[in-house]
Design a protein around this motif. Structure first.
Motif, PDB file in Angstrom:
ATOM      1  N   ARG A 359       0.836  -1.211   0.000  1.00 19.71           N
ATOM      2  CA  ARG A 359       0.000   0.000   0.000  1.00 19.71           C
ATOM      3  C   ARG A 359       0.866   1.255   0.000  1.00 19.71           C
ATOM      4  O   ARG A 359       1.888   1.318   0.667  1.00 19.71           O
ATOM      5  CB  ARG A 359      -0.907   0.035   1.242  1.00 19.71           C
ATOM      6  N   ASN A 360       0.391   2.271  -0.728  1.00 19.90           N
ATOM      7  CA  ASN A 360       1.012   3.593  -0.673  1.00 19.90           C
ATOM      8  C   ASN A 360       0.170   4.452   0.249  1.00 19.90           C
ATOM      9  O   ASN A 360      -0.945   4.859  -0.091  1.00 19.90           O
ATOM     10  CB  ASN A 360       1.083   4.212  -2.073  1.00 19.90           C
ATOM     11  N   ILE A 361       0.688   4.733   1.435  1.00 15.35           N
ATOM     12  CA  ILE A 361      -0.036   5.523   2.440  1.00 15.35           C
ATOM     13  C   ILE A 361       0.630   6.887   2.547  1.00 15.35           C
ATOM     14  O   ILE A 361       1.845   6.988   2.747  1.00 15.35           O
ATOM     15  CB  ILE A 361      -0.036   4.817   3.807  1.00 15.35           C
ATOM     16  N   ARG A 397      -2.173  12.995  -6.935  1.00 11.70           N
ATOM     17  CA  ARG A 397      -1.362  12.709  -8.120  1.00 11.70           C
ATOM     18  C   ARG A 397      -0.160  11.818  -7.792  1.00 11.70           C
ATOM     19  O   ARG A 397       0.699  11.597  -8.629  1.00 11.70           O
ATOM     20  CB  ARG A 397      -0.894  14.030  -8.753  1.00 11.70           C
ATOM     21  N   GLN A 398      -0.114  11.332  -6.531  1.00 12.83           N
ATOM     22  CA  GLN A 398       0.991  10.485  -6.088  1.00 12.83           C
ATOM     23  C   GLN A 398       0.598   9.008  -6.008  1.00 12.83           C
ATOM     24  O   GLN A 398       1.260   8.220  -5.327  1.00 12.83           O
ATOM     25  CB  GLN A 398       1.470  10.955  -4.704  1.00 12.83           C
ATOM     26  N   ASP A 399      -0.495   8.643  -6.657  1.00  8.43           N
ATOM     27  CA  ASP A 399      -0.966   7.259  -6.691  1.00  8.43           C
ATOM     28  C   ASP A 399      -1.136   6.671  -5.293  1.00  8.43           C
ATOM     29  O   ASP A 399      -0.591   5.612  -4.972  1.00  8.43           O
ATOM     30  CB  ASP A 399       0.007   6.396  -7.506  1.00  8.43           C
ATOM     31  N   PRO A 400      -1.934   7.344  -4.418  1.00  7.30           N
ATOM     32  CA  PRO A 400      -2.093   6.826  -3.054  1.00  7.30           C
ATOM     33  C   PRO A 400      -3.169   5.739  -2.976  1.00  7.30           C
ATOM     34  O   PRO A 400      -4.112   5.708  -3.768  1.00  7.30           O
ATOM     35  CB  PRO A 400      -2.535   8.074  -2.279  1.00  7.30           C
ATOM     36  N   THR A 423     -13.488   8.486  -5.319  1.00  6.60           N
ATOM     37  CA  THR A 423     -12.748   8.083  -6.521  1.00  6.60           C
ATOM     38  C   THR A 423     -11.761   6.956  -6.240  1.00  6.60           C
ATOM     39  O   THR A 423     -10.718   6.852  -6.891  1.00  6.60           O
ATOM     40  CB  THR A 423     -12.009   9.283  -7.134  1.00  6.60           C
ATOM     41  N   GLY A 424     -12.084   6.133  -5.240  1.00  9.48           N
ATOM     42  CA  GLY A 424     -11.311   4.917  -5.037  1.00  9.48           C
ATOM     43  C   GLY A 424     -10.220   4.960  -3.999  1.00  9.48           C
ATOM     44  O   GLY A 424      -9.353   4.078  -3.990  1.00  9.48           O
ATOM     45  N   HIS A 425     -10.221   5.963  -3.121  1.00  6.01           N
ATOM     46  CA  HIS A 425      -9.210   6.047  -2.077  1.00  6.01           C
ATOM     47  C   HIS A 425      -9.857   5.873  -0.706  1.00  6.01           C
ATOM     48  O   HIS A 425     -11.004   6.286  -0.498  1.00  6.01           O
ATOM     49  CB  HIS A 425      -8.492   7.400  -2.119  1.00  6.01           C
ATOM     50  N   LEU A 426      -9.115   5.293   0.221  1.00  2.16           N
ATOM     51  CA  LEU A 426      -9.553   5.250   1.618  1.00  2.16           C
ATOM     52  C   LEU A 426      -8.986   6.489   2.300  1.00  2.16           C
ATOM     53  O   LEU A 426      -7.764   6.682   2.341  1.00  2.16           O
ATOM     54  CB  LEU A 426      -9.036   3.982   2.302  1.00  2.16           C
ATOM     55  N   VAL A 427      -9.864   7.338   2.808  1.00  2.00           N
ATOM     56  CA  VAL A 427      -9.464   8.615   3.393  1.00  2.00           C
ATOM     57  C   VAL A 427      -9.789   8.604   4.894  1.00  2.00           C
ATOM     58  O   VAL A 427     -10.933   8.359   5.284  1.00  2.00           O
ATOM     59  CB  VAL A 427     -10.169   9.805   2.713  1.00  2.00           C
ATOM     60  N   LEU A 428      -8.780   8.866   5.710  1.00  2.00           N
ATOM     61  CA  LEU A 428      -8.958   8.998   7.156  1.00  2.00           C
ATOM     62  C   LEU A 428      -8.755  10.456   7.522  1.00  2.00           C
ATOM     63  O   LEU A 428      -7.846  11.112   7.004  1.00  2.00           O
ATOM     64  CB  LEU A 428      -7.945   8.137   7.915  1.00  2.00           C
TER      65      LEU A 428
END
Length: 594
Positions: A359-361, A397-400, A423-428
């Motif tokens: 994963r990219n976090i 834009r960093q592919d997270p 748009t497909g990201h998990l946001v905390l």
């Protein structure tokens, strides 16, 4: 040569070197040295000690000369230069027998003041009983060592006497800086310093040892007041003598790389120190007041950071609900609560659960409080336009895979976070609201449309920190009828609960440490539908109750029933404007609801 003959020869050569060294340094004249050597032959006393007794030279001159002759460092022991707790590592009797005083410990290196620092058996013995890999010997006079062994026997140190002595005596400390993520200050090494430096060092070391989160240095008409925030409450630590406040403030600002000449404007600084054998980050903030500058130091000690979610205090059901929200591939997960309620720690525990090489976090924080492996952390810097919203747009834009936003403060940040979740990201992210349901209305107030929010949000955690009962003085008690009524337990009159009576271990507060109270709102299809239609908060609470949802107050009462905190403490930290809506029915205690 027999073993018994070796020692006198060695001592004789050493005396000659000391006399010659004193002569070469200008501390003695040839006449004084000749006279002293004649007297020494009669008395058999050590040359240096005899010269000190006769006031021909002072103790500092002698110890420095002896140290130069031996090729090691010398020290004159002073209050605050020694960590009294380290005496326990060796034991008072053993320290007295070996004539040693442990001064401070940095990682696996113990610095020890010794009367005979070249004694290899003593060094081996110190390594054996302390478990330290390296013993760093420094020379101190025998009389000086005996004086401090007597003063620190039993570990009893009079802080007030120490502070008074600072006005009259010098202290020796050292600072070390290295270019590695900012300055590093080692509080526990030795070069010439000042009483003010040592006072600040003692304040910082005590704060670390007592697990304080903040140090307040406040000016007053009587002088200076230094207070610590421990377990959420401020406590007095020390009151330095009058006339020292400006110097104390300047010293702290120097450590924090702040402008000591600017006293009219607020400033911020940071520093990394070495204390108790580990590196600790400090955030320094100053602000001018009528009586002088007030400074607050935030202590960020990784030893106090619990990133394992199981260590935070979640009930099993609440923890599973939170984990389900985090395991969804995308969406928005919010953590809410007032300042200082542990929201960042909860988010770090979530990142600890999620982080992996696959994963990219990426996080954007203000400030970055603790560094985590496998996580790319970005610091907000408003002065150059690096805001939460701008950083968040760049992150996309960093592919997270996972994005953590330190705080949603405005509509722009909220909108970018929601769009990222859609748009497909998990946001905390964190948010300032009283309870979990309130997070929905807060985002709508910021301008987020209900249909977008209902699609994006996965779950909300609202939390508080309650002080836990001190295990050393826990005792049984019976709450008043009013307390039981406020807790929704009026039918449980006569049931005993627990609280701390107060003891030296907990500074007579009855509490030691803090634990979390967590209200977890998992967004299912029913709640999502209500959010989509903009339903009021009370309707969402009713829907959540059907799924076994417990409010903050109910969660806290369960904590008290498990004897982890007192009922009064739970009522204090869960009090808010929505109390009537959150209070459980009087006829159904939380235990039944659980």
């Amino acid at each position: 040569m027999p073993a018994d003959d070796k020692n006198p020869v060695r001592i004789s050569r050493r005396k000659t070197r000391i006399g010659q060294a004193l002569l070469e340094s200008g501390a003695l004249t040839e006449q004084q040295l000749s006279k002293a050597l004649e007297q020494q032959k009669v008395s058999g006393q050590r040359l240096g000690e005899m010269l000190v007794e006769q006031n021909v030279i002072n103790a500092n001159t002698l110890v420095n000369t002896l140290a130069n002759c031996m090729g090691i460092k010398g020290v004159t022991l002073r209050h605050g230069l020694i960590d009294p707790e380290l005496i326990k590592l060796i034991g008072e009797e053993e320290a007295d027998r070996m004539l040693v005083v442990p001064m401070f410990k940095v990682r696996d290196t113990l610095t020890v003041a010794m009367a005979e620092p070249s004694s290899l058996p003593t060094l081996d013995r110190l390594r054996s009983i302390t478990g330290c890999k390296q013993i760093r010997p420094v020379l101190a006079l025998e009389a000086n060592i005996r004086e401090f062994l007597k003063k620190y026997s039993g570990g009893n140190v009079d802080i007030d006497a120490f502070l008074t002595s600072l006005v009259e005596t010098d202290v020796e400390v050292v600072e070390r800086e290295q270019v590695d993520e900012g300055p590093v200050t080692d509080l526990e090494q030795m070069v010439d310093g000042s009483p003010i430096i040592n006072l600040v060092n003692v304040a910082l070391l005590t704060a670390v040892r007592d697990k304080a989160s903040d140090i307040h240095v406040e000016p007053s008409r009587a002088g200076t007041r230094i207070r610590y925030r421990i377990d959420g409450n401020l406590r007095d630590l020390m009151k330095p003598p009058p006339g020292m406040h400006a110097a104390i403030a300047s010293r702290i600002k120097v450590i924090g790389k702040m402008d000591i000449a600017e006293k009219r404007l607020p400033q911020e600084g940071r520093v990394r120190i070495v204390a108790e054998g580990r590196e600790i980050d400090l955030r320094v903030s100053s602000i001018p007041t009528l009586l002088g500058e007030k400074l607050v130091i935030r202590v960020l000690d990784k030893a106090n950071l619990h990133v394992r979610m199981e260590d935070l205090g979640f009930r099993t059901e609440a923890l599973e609900a939170f984990k389900r929200s985090l395991k969804r591939p995308h969406g928005l997960v919010l953590v809410t609560g007032p300042t200082g309620s542990g929201k960042t720690t909860t988010l770090y525990s979530a990142l600890d659960l999620l982080r992996s090489p696959e994963r990219n976090i990426v996080t954007v924080e203000d400030p970055v409080e603790y560094q985590l492996e496998l996580v790319n952390q970005i610091q907000v810097n408003s002065s150059i336009g690096m805001t939460f919203a701008r950083a968040l747009r760049s992150i996309l834009r960093q592919d997270p895979d996972v994005i953590m936003v330190g705080e949603i403060r405005d509509e722009e940040t909220a909108r970018v976070a929601v769009q990222a979740a859609l748009t497909g990201h998990l946001v905390l992210a964190t948010l300032h609201t009283n309870d979990a349901v309130g997070a929905v209305s807060r985002l709508m107030d910021m301008g987020i449309e209900s249909y977008l929010l209902s699609s994006a949000i996965n779950g909300v955690v609202a939390q508080r920190l309650a002080r836990t009962i001190c295990p050393h003085c826990a005792s049984k008690y019976y709450p008043t009828e009013q307390v039981l009524h406020d807790a929704g337990l009026k039918d449980m009159a006569g049931r005993s609960f627990r609280r701390g009576a107060g003891c030296p271990q907990c500074h007579n507060s009855g509490f030691k440490g803090r634990g979390g109270i967590y209200e977890v709102m998992e967004v299912d299809s029913g709640v999502r539908r209500l959010i989509h239609h903009g339903a009021p908060g009370h309707e969402m609470r009713e829907q959540l109750k059907k799924t076994g949802f417990l409010s903050l107050r109910e969660e806290g009462v369960l904590l008290a029933m498990e004897h982890r905190s007192s009922l009064e403490e739970v009522l204090r930290v869960t009090h808010n404007e929505d109390l009537e809506a959150q209070a459980p029915p009087a006829s159904q205690p939380p235990a039944a609801a659980a």
